[in-house]
Design an enzyme around this catalytic site. Structure first.
Site, short mmCIF file in Angstrom:
data_model
loop_
_atom_site.label_atom_id
_atom_site.label_comp_id
_atom_site.label_asym_id
_atom_site.label_seq_id
_atom_site.Cartn_x
_atom_site.Cartn_y
_atom_site.Cartn_z
N GLY A 288 0.82 -1.20 0.00
CA GLY A 288 0.00 0.00 0.00
C GLY A 288 0.86 1.25 0.00
N SER A 289 0.37 2.27 0.70
CA SER A 289 0.97 3.60 0.55
C SER A 289 2.40 3.70 1.02
CB SER A 289 0.12 4.62 1.30
OG SER A 289 -1.20 4.54 0.86
N THR A 290 2.87 2.77 1.88
CA THR A 290 4.29 2.89 2.26
C THR A 290 5.17 2.80 1.02
OG1 THR A 290 4.03 0.61 2.96
CG2 THR A 290 4.40 2.21 4.68
N LYS A 292 4.82 4.43 -1.55
CA LYS A 292 5.00 5.76 -2.14
C LYS A 292 6.36 6.34 -1.75
CE LYS A 292 0.13 6.40 -2.49
NZ LYS A 292 -1.04 6.64 -1.66
#
Lengths: 588, 223
Positions: A288-290, A292
């Protein structure tokens, strides 16, 4: 020889009266000559034999210390009495050791009365089954195990029974003083002391052959704090599992690693796979967003994206049957800093496409996401990487879907993003402080500096305000990934994570928390995202481990710190002393 | 002549035999001793191994935390309790007659707030005779009345603490501790400790646990 005193020396006598050369040789003289020669040879051989024996005697008695080899050698004072080396943590605290115990076995042929013997044995070892013991003792074998690893008291009791045919064998038993605290990392051994999981298996031959203790990079105290806080989060959010890690970004050492649920390494039998599963290393998840973190670092490093660049994040992106949208749509164009701060999926996709798909793939390879990490554990997961790497994959990977890596991969790669750009292979063994730490540059120092500021921004003004630990300048990135079950993503089953680092002006440690399927509570207003679940846990961990790690708390508003960690949301780095220094630090 | 030399040789051989016999028995004894010692060494080494394991078992952080929470009033250190440099800490208001008191460098701000045991002591006063009160309180809280290493011999218990005065110490009145030595950092304990042992509430004694037994029971857990 020629002495004829005694009168029985026919040779001498005959020889004395023998004629000289001119006389023809009679048969008698030839015989005498022959005999004499034979005697001479015999004498020579006997002399030779005896002198050899004499020489050997002198050699054996005088030259070689004059004694037979000793039958009993002195015991070595420092040799450990057991065969499998200890495992200790980085401060020398025992994590696994071998203790000598006695095991009871029997020779049924020698046992006189199997019934009587079985009855007596069960009376002192009540956990044994009478029928089973009787069958064993009445069998025709010459060797049966009755019970392994007796305690000294049990051994004495059995000894006192005085039964013939029962024998003790000295055995070793692996003992884990910290019990559950590091069960997934240490692993466990089988009944014959062979490593079956974790480092016990990874270092099996080392532990057998080298009696010196194996020193790990783990710190028992950090391990305890990490486990305590992560279990509290699991309980609070009724999660199915969790993983946690504390990582030294400058050396690549894993200081603490937890995977929940865990188990008692003394008795690992009959556990389900989920309990024995190491979520921190073997589990590969869509992060997920980690992710990014890596998308932003990749875009900046490619040179095609600057921190101040604007990307339109107002409209969802549709590709094929997928629609990529934002959790909180800002309905405007966002800078790189804002995309990171608000964790915008749309913005991330546009950044990745700007940087280019081959660039992205090469960068992910450099970050180590294409192969298992260098960790010494046998439980080391292979990442799930799309092949071929199409545009849709590039787009989803930009916000952490479509590629599955283990938390260990994520943490090691994130360490290289913030430590100045050097990738250190992660390890569970304490590094020699004098040896050079292996590492390769994967990122420029400038990109790393911008990334640190972005990390800090997420905690001060972004999705991870809960992770703040005043004094320790925490930065990080939250992540919330919907879990995939079968071919579909499931709503309300997610992996909520937070990757935090501190102190951000000079990052030393990463604290990583991943909660598997947290359920929202009233306290979190119905949210179960990384910012609500994992970030506060990480903040609590930092507050407790900071003093133990010797991180000096600083005034987070001091000009020095602000100059090192601040970034404006338009992506510019504030000039030192312009806006920040005018704000006086609050007095305590 | 011949018979004599034969006798001498025979005697020598006999003596050598006897010495050999004696030596071999001595060696045998020694070897047995060595074997016994070896067995003992191994037994001791195994005992040490068990003790080490027990030590680690007793020092398990989870257990220590539970114990600390039950029996101590200490909490984890907060970031604000650390100071960057010693200069930030205000100096202790030194009493006038004692200009040579060294500054308390290792002191945290918390302790300065919570109260200092004010020491009014003539620098080199002879040690007063120990009173029963001292005898009672000294072993209970040894941290607050440390015997000065230099003057240890004549004056082991050097402080006189009136129990009544000590009891009110936490409120306002500073306890009077007469000490003929320079105050050491150890005297900076919170005033709570000044309450004599009789007045202090004893924490419940930890249950006597057979840790070795528990540990060994764990060992038997795997069959």
């Amino acid at each position: 020889m020629s002495d004829s005193r005694l009168g029985y020396d026919p040779i001498g006598a005959v020889y004395a009266s023998a004629p000289t050369v001119s006389k023809p040789r009679s048969s008698l003289s030839v015989a005498l000559e022959q005999t004499r020669n034979r005697l001479m040879v015999t004498a020579a051989v006997v002399t030779l034999a005896f002198s050899a024996i004499g020489a050997k005697l002198v050699d054996a008695t005088l030259l070689r210390g004059g004694a037979e080899p000793r039958q009993i050698q002195a015991a070595e004072a420092h040799a450990p009495p057991v065969g499998r080396a200890d495992i200790v943590d980085r401060n020398g605290n025992l994590l696994a050791t071998s203790l000598a115990t006695a095991s009871l076995h029997a020779d049924p042929k020698v046992v006189i009365d199997a019934k009587e013997a079985a009855r007596k044995l069960v009376s002192v070892l009540p956990e044994l089954d009478y029928k089973e013991v009787y069958d064993k003792l009445a069998s025709e074998k010459r060797f049966v195990w009755i019970k392994r690893n007796l305690t000294p008291r049990q051994q004495a009791q059995v000894h006192r029974l005085g039964l013939p045919g029962l024998y003790f064998e000295r055995e070793e038993r692996r003992f884990y003083p910290a019990t559950q605290l590091a069960s997934h990392v240490i692993g466990y051994t089988g009944i014959d002391n062979n490593g079956l999981a974790g480092l016990e298996r990874g270092f099996d031959s080392r532990l057998r052959n080298d009696p010196t203790p194996l020193q790990l990079s783990l710190d028992l105290r950090l391990q305890h704090i990490l486990k305590k806080e992560v279990s509290a989060a699991v309980e609070e959010f009724r999660a199915v599992g969790a993983a946690g890690m504390v990582f030294d970004v400058k050396t690549g050492e894993v200081l603490a690693m937890v995977s929940l649920p865990d188990f008692d390494p003394h008795d690992p039998t009959g556990l389900d796979q989920d309990t024995l599963f190491n979520r921190a290393t073997l589990g590969v998840f869509e992060m997920g967003s980690t992710f990014k973190i890596f998308n932003t670092a990749m875009s900046l490093e490619s040179g095609k994206v600057r921190p101040t660049d604007l990307f339109d994040a107002s409209k969802s992106i549709s590709i094929g049957r997928f629609t990529i949208s934002d959790y909180h749509n800002m309905h405007r164009a966002l800078t790189v800093a804002e995309i990171f701060q608000h964790s915008s999926n749309i913005g991330s996709v546009r950044m990745a496409l700007t940087a280019g798909i081959p660039t992205q793939r090469a960068f992910m390879q450099k970050m180590g996401f294409m192969r298992p990490s260098s960790l010494e554990l046998p439980e080391n997961g292979w990442p799930l990487v799309p092949n071929p790497w199409r545009e849709i994959n590039a787009m989803t990977i930009s916000f952490g879907h479509g590629i599955s890596v283990s938390p260990m991969h994520t943490v090691a790669a994130a360490a290289s993003v913030i430590n100045g750009g050097i990738m250190h292979p992660p390890t569970l063994v304490k590094r020699d402080p004098n040896a050079e730490i292996p590492g390769e540059r994967v990122l420029s120092a400038q990109t790393s500096d911008v990334m640190r500021r972005l990390f800090r921004l997420v905690v001060t003004e972004g999705t991870a305000k809960g992770a703040a630990a005043p004094g320790y300048v925490v930065g990080g990135k939250t992540g919330t990934a919907d879990k995939q079950k079968g071919r579909h993503y499931v709503k309300n089953a997610r992996m909520s994570s937070f990757l935090g680092a501190f102190p951000m002006h000079d990052p030393k440690y990463i604290v990583y928390v991943l909660i598997d399927e947290p359920k929202a509570t009233a306290k979190t207003y119905g949210f179960a995202t990384g910012g609500w679940v994992a970030a506060p846990t990480a903040g609590r961990i930092v507050k407790q481990i900071g003093p133990l790690l010797g991180v000096q708390p600083v005034d987070e508003n001091s000009p020095d710190v602000r100059a090192a960690v601040d970034i404006n949301i338009n992506g510019t780095i504030p000039a030192r002393g312009s806006t920040v220094a005018s704000v006086p630090p609050p007095t305590r | 002549m011949k018979g004599k030399s034969a006798l001498v040789w025979l005697g020598l051989a006999g003596a050598a035999g006897a010495v050999l016999f004696q030596t071999s028995y001595t060696v045998q004894n020694r070897e047995e001793q060595l074997a016994t010692l070896n067995r003992k060494i191994i037994a001791e080494q195994e005992a040490i191994q068990i003790l080490k394991a027990e030590w680690s078992y007793m020092n398990d952080p989870s257990r220590l935390e539970t114990l600390a929470r039950t029996h101590l009033s200490l909490r984890p250190t907060d970031a604000r309790q650390f100071v960057a440099s010693a200069e930030i800490i205000p100096m202790r208001p030194a009493p006038a007659p004692l200009p040579e008191i060294p500054p308390m460098a290792g002191l945290s701000p918390l302790q300065t707030q919570s109260g200092i045991v004010r020491v009014s002591a003539p620098a080199a006063a002879p040690a007063p005779v120990a009173t029963p009160a001292v005898m009672k309180s000294a072993p209970a809280a040894p941290a607050k009345v440390p015997a000065p290493p230099a003057q240890q011999a004549p004056a082991a218990p050097t402080a006189i603490i009136e129990p009544a005065a000590a009891k009110v110490a936490p409120k306002a009145q500073p306890a009077v501790v007469k000490q003929p030595q320079q105050p050491s950092p150890q005297t900076m304990t919170p005033p709570k400790n000044l309450i004599p042992a009789s007045a202090r509430q004893q924490p419940p004694a930890p249950p006597k646990s057979d840790s070795l037994g528990v540990m060994i029971a764990r060992l038997g857990g795997n069959r």
